[in-house]
Design an enzyme around this catalytic site. Structure first.
Site, PDB file in Angstrom:
ATOM      1  N   ARG A  53       0.879  -1.176   0.000  1.00 39.21           N
ATOM      2  CA  ARG A  53       0.000   0.000   0.000  1.00 39.21           C
ATOM      3  C   ARG A  53       0.911   1.220   0.000  1.00 39.21           C
ATOM      4  O   ARG A  53       2.127   1.099   0.047  1.00 39.21           O
ATOM      5  CB  ARG A  53      -1.011  -0.009   1.155  1.00 39.21           C
ATOM      6  CG  ARG A  53      -0.700  -0.843   2.333  1.00 39.21           C
ATOM      7  CD  ARG A  53       0.422  -0.309   3.160  1.00 39.21           C
ATOM      8  NE  ARG A  53       0.224   1.084   3.456  1.00 39.21           N
ATOM      9  CZ  ARG A  53       1.165   1.963   3.701  1.00 39.21           C
ATOM     10  NH1 ARG A  53       2.434   1.598   3.687  1.00 39.21           N
ATOM     11  NH2 ARG A  53       0.901   3.230   3.958  1.00 39.21           N
ATOM     12  N   GLY A  54       0.308   2.400  -0.042  1.00 35.62           N
ATOM     13  CA  GLY A  54       1.107   3.608  -0.213  1.00 35.62           C
ATOM     14  C   GLY A  54       1.174   3.910  -1.704  1.00 35.62           C
ATOM     15  O   GLY A  54       1.444   3.009  -2.518  1.00 35.62           O
ATOM     16  N   ALA A  55       0.905   5.170  -2.056  1.00 37.85           N
ATOM     17  CA  ALA A  55       0.713   5.497  -3.470  1.00 37.85           C
ATOM     18  C   ALA A  55       1.866   5.050  -4.382  1.00 37.85           C
ATOM     19  O   ALA A  55       1.636   4.381  -5.401  1.00 37.85           O
ATOM     20  CB  ALA A  55       0.447   6.994  -3.603  1.00 37.85           C
ATOM     21  N   ARG A  90      -7.686  -0.170  -6.641  1.00 37.32           N
ATOM     22  CA  ARG A  90      -7.901   0.910  -5.663  1.00 37.32           C
ATOM     23  C   ARG A  90      -8.099   2.218  -6.444  1.00 37.32           C
ATOM     24  O   ARG A  90      -7.360   2.491  -7.388  1.00 37.32           O
ATOM     25  CB  ARG A  90      -6.720   1.038  -4.695  1.00 37.32           C
ATOM     26  CG  ARG A  90      -6.548  -0.191  -3.795  1.00 37.32           C
ATOM     27  CD  ARG A  90      -5.597   0.075  -2.647  1.00 37.32           C
ATOM     28  NE  ARG A  90      -6.203   0.911  -1.618  1.00 37.32           N
ATOM     29  CZ  ARG A  90      -5.519   1.397  -0.578  1.00 37.32           C
ATOM     30  NH1 ARG A  90      -4.234   1.134  -0.446  1.00 37.32           N
ATOM     31  NH2 ARG A  90      -6.129   2.148   0.333  1.00 37.32           N
ATOM     32  N   GLN A 203      -1.912   2.318   9.952  1.00 36.79           N
ATOM     33  CA  GLN A 203      -0.628   2.376   9.245  1.00 36.79           C
ATOM     34  C   GLN A 203       0.439   3.129  10.043  1.00 36.79           C
ATOM     35  O   GLN A 203       1.621   2.874   9.900  1.00 36.79           O
ATOM     36  CB  GLN A 203      -0.797   3.050   7.873  1.00 36.79           C
ATOM     37  CG  GLN A 203      -1.553   2.223   6.855  1.00 36.79           C
ATOM     38  CD  GLN A 203      -3.015   2.574   6.835  1.00 36.79           C
ATOM     39  OE1 GLN A 203      -3.601   2.953   7.850  1.00 36.79           O
ATOM     40  NE2 GLN A 203      -3.651   2.456   5.684  1.00 36.79           N
ATOM     41  N   ASP A 244      -1.817  10.777  -1.704  1.00 35.58           N
ATOM     42  CA  ASP A 244      -2.156   9.773  -2.720  1.00 35.58           C
ATOM     43  C   ASP A 244      -2.502  10.404  -4.057  1.00 35.58           C
ATOM     44  O   ASP A 244      -2.470   9.743  -5.089  1.00 35.58           O
ATOM     45  CB  ASP A 244      -3.327   8.925  -2.235  1.00 35.58           C
ATOM     46  CG  ASP A 244      -2.890   8.133  -1.019  1.00 35.58           C
ATOM     47  OD1 ASP A 244      -2.958   8.683   0.094  1.00 35.58           O
ATOM     48  OD2 ASP A 244      -2.426   7.003  -1.194  1.00 35.58           O
ATOM     49  N   ASN A 254      -5.117  12.648   0.972  1.00 36.48           N
ATOM     50  CA  ASN A 254      -4.286  11.703   1.728  1.00 36.48           C
ATOM     51  C   ASN A 254      -5.183  10.911   2.678  1.00 36.48           C
ATOM     52  O   ASN A 254      -6.408  11.112   2.712  1.00 36.48           O
ATOM     53  CB  ASN A 254      -3.198  12.461   2.501  1.00 36.48           C
ATOM     54  CG  ASN A 254      -2.142  11.525   3.076  1.00 36.48           C
ATOM     55  OD1 ASN A 254      -1.653  10.637   2.377  1.00 36.48           O
ATOM     56  ND2 ASN A 254      -1.777  11.698   4.336  1.00 36.48           N
ATOM     57  N   LYS A 255      -4.577  10.032   3.416  1.00 35.79           N
ATOM     58  CA  LYS A 255      -5.299   9.149   4.339  1.00 35.79           C
ATOM     59  C   LYS A 255      -6.292   9.922   5.198  1.00 35.79           C
ATOM     60  O   LYS A 255      -5.995  11.025   5.668  1.00 35.79           O
ATOM     61  CB  LYS A 255      -4.269   8.415   5.204  1.00 35.79           C
ATOM     62  CG  LYS A 255      -4.811   7.447   6.225  1.00 35.79           C
ATOM     63  CD  LYS A 255      -5.728   6.398   5.635  1.00 35.79           C
ATOM     64  CE  LYS A 255      -5.080   5.612   4.505  1.00 35.79           C
ATOM     65  NZ  LYS A 255      -6.056   4.777   3.777  1.00 35.79           N
TER      66      LYS A 255
END
Ligand code: MRU
Length: 366
Positions: A53-55, A90, A203, A244, A254-255
């Protein structure tokens, strides 16, 4: 970065020359486990189920997913199908679309028998570029941390707050938001990190805390709601988060929870920086709040928590009443007016169309 003295990236080609290895991030921080991807479906599952995960890492995994697909079916239809399967994993991080476009362009005009080799070469290039890019982000961000430390009279510690995980685990190496922190720590600055736990997938608590600890960076995990309080009490010198998708006008997605931290930072005069590589900028949209698709994930991520029990077992427990519905918005958008600056591989700029186009003049026409 190193794990138990051994250097790792988050994704690499297996020694068999064609399959792909990743760190299974769903097992961290309790177990360090590798996973092997051998098919397009493996790569799609790894992204969707958040083994990766993570862009930037989502983009890199999609690139290798294209390699695995083309190895089996190098036809135009095979490439299109792989693109669609991976694109559907995603919706929010634009690095996914960016990487898929780069991969498709690299193969499009080649004869079938040359496509797999070209794909593997391009995926490796995407990964190497990400490492160099994140390292440069770290160098530019280091200056901001040094400035904050010096401006405050070189105190015993300079406090950075971060949200989610935008460290090396979210990229191929170094990270985005955490790269400046690693560079500051390695340069001898007394940096301390407030790590938002980042519900519901944790995370921050699971991944940022793990990787900062492995690198020896002093840090403290806080609840997601603590940021406003510690900012009011002067305990945060600057915030650095990842993203992201950032619009060409400077709005930052972002998150979930990032927006509230930006509001608290704004109210307390705390600089709020966002670190990102070129691959995270979406030049096709202007209004982040209206135009960025926000992923909604399974409600079980909210209603349940997984962790290590006292007897060592990994257990999942329910934390909400049976029957209470839950909603799981995975990202939010921070309007550019709350962003002090964007830290890119080309330098730091204002979160504005002028700022971004100043650093990326080749985009001025688009
Ligand atoms: O849902 P995730 O874990 O993929 O979300 C990751 C983030 O929001 C990160 O902050 C973002 O991708 C920046 S990564 C360098």
């Amino acid at each position: 970065m190193k794990v138990d003295g051994k250097p790792y990236r988050t994704i690499w080609r297996h020694e068999d020359g064609w399959s792909v290895e990743i760190i299974d991030q769903t097992k961290l921080p309790h177990e360090f486990v590798l996973a092997q991807l051998t098919t397009l479906e493996d790569a799609a599952h790894a992204i969707k189920a958040m083994l990766v995960r993570g862009a930037p890492l989502v983009g890199a995994t999609a690139a290798y997913g294209m390699c695995l697909a083309v190895r089996e079916d190098p036809s135009d239809e095979g490439i299109d199908r792989a693109y669609q399967v991976l694109f559907a994993t995603r919706p929010t991080a634009v690095n996914l679309r960016w990487a898929l476009d780069v991969m498709r362009d690299a193969m499009r005009n080649l004869p079938r028998e040359k496509r797999a080799a070209a794909a593997y070469a391009k995926a490796a290039e995407i990964c190497d570029d990400d490492v160099a890019t994140c390292s440069a982000i770290g160098d530019h961000g280091l200056s901001l941390i040094r400035e904050a430390w010096e401006k405050k009279g070189r105190p015993e510690r300079v406090n950075v707050l971060t949200h989610c995980n935008a460290g090396w685990l979210a990229t191929v190496d170094w990270g985005t938001a955490l790269a400046p922190i690693y560079k500051a720590h390695d340069a001898g600055l007394p940096v301390h990190v407030w790590v938002d736990e980042t519900r519901p997938r944790n995370q921050g608590a699971s991944l940022s805390a793990w990787e900062l600890g492995r690198h020896g960076v002093p840090h403290t995990v806080i609840t997601d709601n603590a940021g406003g309080h510690i900012m009011q009490h002067g305990l945060v010198d600057l915030c650095i988060v990842g993203t992201d998708r950032t619009t060409g006008t400077g709005d930052v997605c972002n998150k979930i929870g990032t927006y509230l931290k930006a509001l608290a930072a704004h109210d307390n005069g705390v600089p709020f920086y966002v670190a990102l590589p070129h691959s995270t900028i979406d030049w096709t949209i202007d209004d982040g709040v209206k135009e960025i698709p926000i992923e909604q994930r399974d409600a079980a991520e909210v209603t349940e928590m997984t962790g290590r029990a006292a007897d060592g077992r990994i257990v999942t427990v329910r934390i909400t009443p049976e029957g209470s519905p839950a909603a799981n918005y995975a990202f939010d958008v921070t309007p550019r007016k709350y962003v002090t600056g964007l830290i890119t591989e080309r330098g730091v700029c204002a979160a504005s169309p002028e700022g971004l186009r100043g650093l990326y003049p080749e985009r001025s026409g688009g």
